[in-house]
Design a protein around this motif. Structure first.
Motif, PDB file in Angstrom:
ATOM      1  N   ASP A  53       0.959  -1.106  -0.080  1.00 25.79           N
ATOM      2  CA  ASP A  53      -0.083   0.069   0.568  1.00 25.79           C
ATOM      3  C   ASP A  53       0.630   1.360  -0.017  1.00 25.79           C
ATOM      4  O   ASP A  53       1.648   1.865   0.942  1.00 25.79           O
ATOM      5  CB  ASP A  53      -0.752  -0.063   1.095  1.00 25.79           C
ATOM      6  N   TYR A  54       1.097   2.039  -1.047  1.00 21.66           N
ATOM      7  CA  TYR A  54       1.647   2.919  -1.575  1.00 21.66           C
ATOM      8  C   TYR A  54       1.023   4.397  -0.698  1.00 21.66           C
ATOM      9  O   TYR A  54       2.059   5.263  -1.048  1.00 21.66           O
ATOM     10  CB  TYR A  54       2.007   3.299  -2.621  1.00 21.66           C
ATOM     11  N   GLY A  55      -0.419   4.120  -0.002  1.00 18.33           N
ATOM     12  CA  GLY A  55      -0.533   5.312   0.679  1.00 18.33           C
ATOM     13  C   GLY A  55      -0.464   6.652  -0.740  1.00 18.33           C
ATOM     14  O   GLY A  55      -1.393   6.809  -1.741  1.00 18.33           O
ATOM     15  N   ALA A  56      -0.939   7.784   0.004  1.00 18.81           N
ATOM     16  CA  ALA A  56      -1.121   8.845  -0.976  1.00 18.81           C
ATOM     17  C   ALA A  56       0.443   9.676  -2.457  1.00 18.81           C
ATOM     18  O   ALA A  56       1.630   9.144  -1.128  1.00 18.81           O
ATOM     19  CB  ALA A  56      -1.783   9.992  -0.006  1.00 18.81           C
ATOM     20  N   VAL A  57       0.255   9.399  -2.827  1.00 17.84           N
ATOM     21  CA  VAL A  57       1.188   9.413  -4.007  1.00 17.84           C
ATOM     22  C   VAL A  57       0.542  11.040  -5.286  1.00 17.84           C
ATOM     23  O   VAL A  57      -0.748  10.495  -6.048  1.00 17.84           O
ATOM     24  CB  VAL A  57       1.230   8.329  -4.936  1.00 17.84           C
ATOM     25  N   ARG A  58       1.023  11.743  -4.643  1.00 11.78           N
ATOM     26  CA  ARG A  58       0.667  13.406  -5.281  1.00 11.78           C
ATOM     27  C   ARG A  58       1.919  12.952  -7.144  1.00 11.78           C
ATOM     28  O   ARG A  58       3.081  13.206  -7.005  1.00 11.78           O
ATOM     29  CB  ARG A  58       1.135  14.164  -5.058  1.00 11.78           C
ATOM     30  N   LEU A  59       1.576  13.236  -8.257  1.00 13.92           N
ATOM     31  CA  LEU A  59       1.854  13.027  -9.664  1.00 13.92           C
ATOM     32  C   LEU A  59       1.747  14.873 -10.189  1.00 13.92           C
ATOM     33  O   LEU A  59       0.943  15.118 -10.110  1.00 13.92           O
ATOM     34  CB  LEU A  59       1.465  12.175 -10.479  1.00 13.92           C
ATOM     35  N   ALA A  60       3.026  15.220 -10.398  1.00 21.10           N
ATOM     36  CA  ALA A  60       2.673  16.782 -10.381  1.00 21.10           C
ATOM     37  C   ALA A  60       2.318  16.487 -12.177  1.00 21.10           C
ATOM     38  O   ALA A  60       1.939  18.255 -12.150  1.00 21.10           O
ATOM     39  CB  ALA A  60       4.227  17.498 -10.455  1.00 21.10           C
ATOM     40  N   LEU A  61       2.912  15.594 -12.759  1.00 22.92           N
ATOM     41  CA  LEU A  61       2.085  16.143 -14.132  1.00 22.92           C
ATOM     42  C   LEU A  61       0.484  15.631 -14.558  1.00 22.92           C
ATOM     43  O   LEU A  61       0.112  14.838 -13.954  1.00 22.92           O
ATOM     44  CB  LEU A  61       2.459  14.776 -15.341  1.00 22.92           C
ATOM     45  N   PRO A  62      -0.234  16.749 -14.877  1.00 21.89           N
ATOM     46  CA  PRO A  62      -1.945  16.265 -15.210  1.00 21.89           C
ATOM     47  C   PRO A  62      -1.817  16.101 -16.603  1.00 21.89           C
ATOM     48  O   PRO A  62      -0.750  15.602 -16.685  1.00 21.89           O
ATOM     49  CB  PRO A  62      -1.574  17.970 -15.561  1.00 21.89           C
ATOM     50  N   GLY A  63      -3.352  15.174 -16.254  1.00 23.94           N
ATOM     51  CA  GLY A  63      -3.798  14.395 -17.019  1.00 23.94           C
ATOM     52  C   GLY A  63      -3.888  12.956 -16.142  1.00 23.94           C
ATOM     53  O   GLY A  63      -3.402  12.037 -15.621  1.00 23.94           O
ATOM     54  N   ARG A  64      -5.167  12.681 -17.067  1.00 26.89           N
ATOM     55  CA  ARG A  64      -5.251  11.369 -16.553  1.00 26.89           C
ATOM     56  C   ARG A  64      -5.275  10.222 -16.780  1.00 26.89           C
ATOM     57  O   ARG A  64      -4.455   9.075 -15.904  1.00 26.89           O
ATOM     58  CB  ARG A  64      -7.583  10.982 -16.699  1.00 26.89           C
ATOM     59  N   HIS A  65      -3.821  10.264 -17.878  1.00 31.33           N
ATOM     60  CA  HIS A  65      -3.524   9.052 -18.389  1.00 31.33           C
ATOM     61  C   HIS A  65      -2.633   9.040 -17.580  1.00 31.33           C
ATOM     62  O   HIS A  65      -1.303   8.036 -17.573  1.00 31.33           O
ATOM     63  CB  HIS A  65      -3.212   9.415 -20.253  1.00 31.33           C
ATOM     64  N   GLN A  66      -1.771  10.116 -17.046  1.00 35.91           N
ATOM     65  CA  GLN A  66      -0.473   9.884 -15.695  1.00 35.91           C
ATOM     66  C   GLN A  66      -1.003   8.876 -14.551  1.00 35.91           C
ATOM     67  O   GLN A  66      -0.198   8.596 -14.249  1.00 35.91           O
ATOM     68  CB  GLN A  66       0.158  11.466 -15.839  1.00 35.91           C
ATOM     69  N   ILE A  67      -1.568   9.126 -14.477  1.00 39.62           N
ATOM     70  CA  ILE A  67      -2.562   8.062 -13.123  1.00 39.62           C
ATOM     71  C   ILE A  67      -2.032   5.863 -13.821  1.00 39.62           C
ATOM     72  O   ILE A  67      -1.108   5.768 -13.104  1.00 39.62           O
ATOM     73  CB  ILE A  67      -3.560   7.758 -12.903  1.00 39.62           C
ATOM     74  N   GLY A  68      -2.045   5.917 -14.904  1.00 41.44           N
ATOM     75  CA  GLY A  68      -2.219   4.507 -15.992  1.00 41.44           C
ATOM     76  C   GLY A  68       0.188   4.337 -15.703  1.00 41.44           C
ATOM     77  O   GLY A  68       0.155   3.881 -15.542  1.00 41.44           O
ATOM     78  N   ASN A  69       0.389   5.933 -16.623  1.00 41.57           N
ATOM     79  CA  ASN A  69       1.486   5.500 -16.490  1.00 41.57           C
ATOM     80  C   ASN A  69       2.537   5.261 -15.251  1.00 41.57           C
ATOM     81  O   ASN A  69       3.324   4.644 -14.784  1.00 41.57           O
ATOM     82  CB  ASN A  69       2.409   7.265 -16.863  1.00 41.57           C
ATOM     83  N   ALA A  70       1.594   6.067 -13.979  1.00 40.70           N
ATOM     84  CA  ALA A  70       2.540   5.818 -12.166  1.00 40.70           C
ATOM     85  C   ALA A  70       2.250   4.544 -12.459  1.00 40.70           C
ATOM     86  O   ALA A  70       3.287   3.796 -11.752  1.00 40.70           O
ATOM     87  CB  ALA A  70       1.715   6.976 -11.437  1.00 40.70           C
ATOM     88  N   VAL A  71       1.486   3.532 -12.392  1.00 38.31           N
ATOM     89  CA  VAL A  71       1.100   2.260 -12.048  1.00 38.31           C
ATOM     90  C   VAL A  71       1.550   1.001 -12.639  1.00 38.31           C
ATOM     91  O   VAL A  71       2.410   0.246 -11.892  1.00 38.31           O
ATOM     92  CB  VAL A  71      -0.658   1.561 -11.977  1.00 38.31           C
ATOM     93  N   VAL A  72       1.819   1.636 -14.468  1.00 36.40           N
ATOM     94  CA  VAL A  72       3.263   0.642 -14.681  1.00 36.40           C
ATOM     95  C   VAL A  72       4.371   0.798 -14.126  1.00 36.40           C
ATOM     96  O   VAL A  72       5.021  -0.290 -14.298  1.00 36.40           O
ATOM     97  CB  VAL A  72       2.743   1.111 -16.328  1.00 36.40           C
ATOM     98  N   ALA A  73       4.771   1.991 -14.088  1.00 32.49           N
ATOM     99  CA  ALA A  73       6.497   1.986 -13.454  1.00 32.49           C
ATOM    100  C   ALA A  73       6.350   1.803 -11.906  1.00 32.49           C
ATOM    101  O   ALA A  73       7.704   0.814 -11.485  1.00 32.49           O
ATOM    102  CB  ALA A  73       5.904   3.946 -13.082  1.00 32.49           C
ATOM    103  N   VAL A  74       4.857   1.685 -11.235  1.00 34.12           N
ATOM    104  CA  VAL A  74       5.647   1.015  -9.935  1.00 34.12           C
ATOM    105  C   VAL A  74       5.800  -0.121  -9.741  1.00 34.12           C
ATOM    106  O   VAL A  74       6.022  -0.816  -9.183  1.00 34.12           O
ATOM    107  CB  VAL A  74       4.042   2.117  -8.593  1.00 34.12           C
ATOM    108  N   ARG A  75       4.782  -1.133 -10.892  1.00 35.23           N
ATOM    109  CA  ARG A  75       3.918  -2.079 -10.804  1.00 35.23           C
ATOM    110  C   ARG A  75       6.315  -2.779 -11.401  1.00 35.23           C
ATOM    111  O   ARG A  75       6.664  -3.646 -11.143  1.00 35.23           O
ATOM    112  CB  ARG A  75       3.630  -2.228 -11.705  1.00 35.23           C
ATOM    113  N   ALA A  76       6.145  -2.061 -12.117  1.00 37.81           N
ATOM    114  CA  ALA A  76       7.924  -2.317 -12.871  1.00 37.81           C
ATOM    115  C   ALA A  76       8.736  -2.533 -11.617  1.00 37.81           C
ATOM    116  O   ALA A  76      10.117  -3.036 -11.857  1.00 37.81           O
ATOM    117  CB  ALA A  76       7.905  -1.158 -13.766  1.00 37.81           C
TER     118      ALA A  76
END
Length: 76
Positions: A53-76
């Motif tokens: 459980d990573y808790g609250a994570v802030r992404l500085a880049l706007p856009g809903r697609h950035q959430i999917g990108n972050a999930v890929v990065a974390v899973r990698a």
């Protein structure tokens, strides 16, 4: 190989290619829970994977697609 969810045709190509290369394919959203809010300043998400459980994570880049990108990065 970690991949984001794809349309059926693209998913088949990824799965076939991974199998030919004898690589394990992990779909980034398998077993993942994401609760997110998106605004002009970026995204705030609570990310839980089967491992952590990573808790609250802030992404500085706007856009809903950035959430999917972050999930890929974390899973990698």
């Amino acid at each position: 190989v970690v991949a984001a969810p794809q349309p059926a045709d693209a998913a088949r190509v990824l799965a076939d290619t991974a199998a030919r290369q004898r690589a394990t394919l992990l779909w980034s959203d398998e077993g993942v829970r994401v609760d997110a809010t998106v605004d002009a300043r970026g995204s705030l998400l609570h990310l839980t994977t089967p491992v952590r459980d990573y808790g609250a994570v802030r992404l500085a880049l706007p856009g809903r697609h950035q959430i999917g990108n972050a999930v890929v990065a974390v899973r990698a």
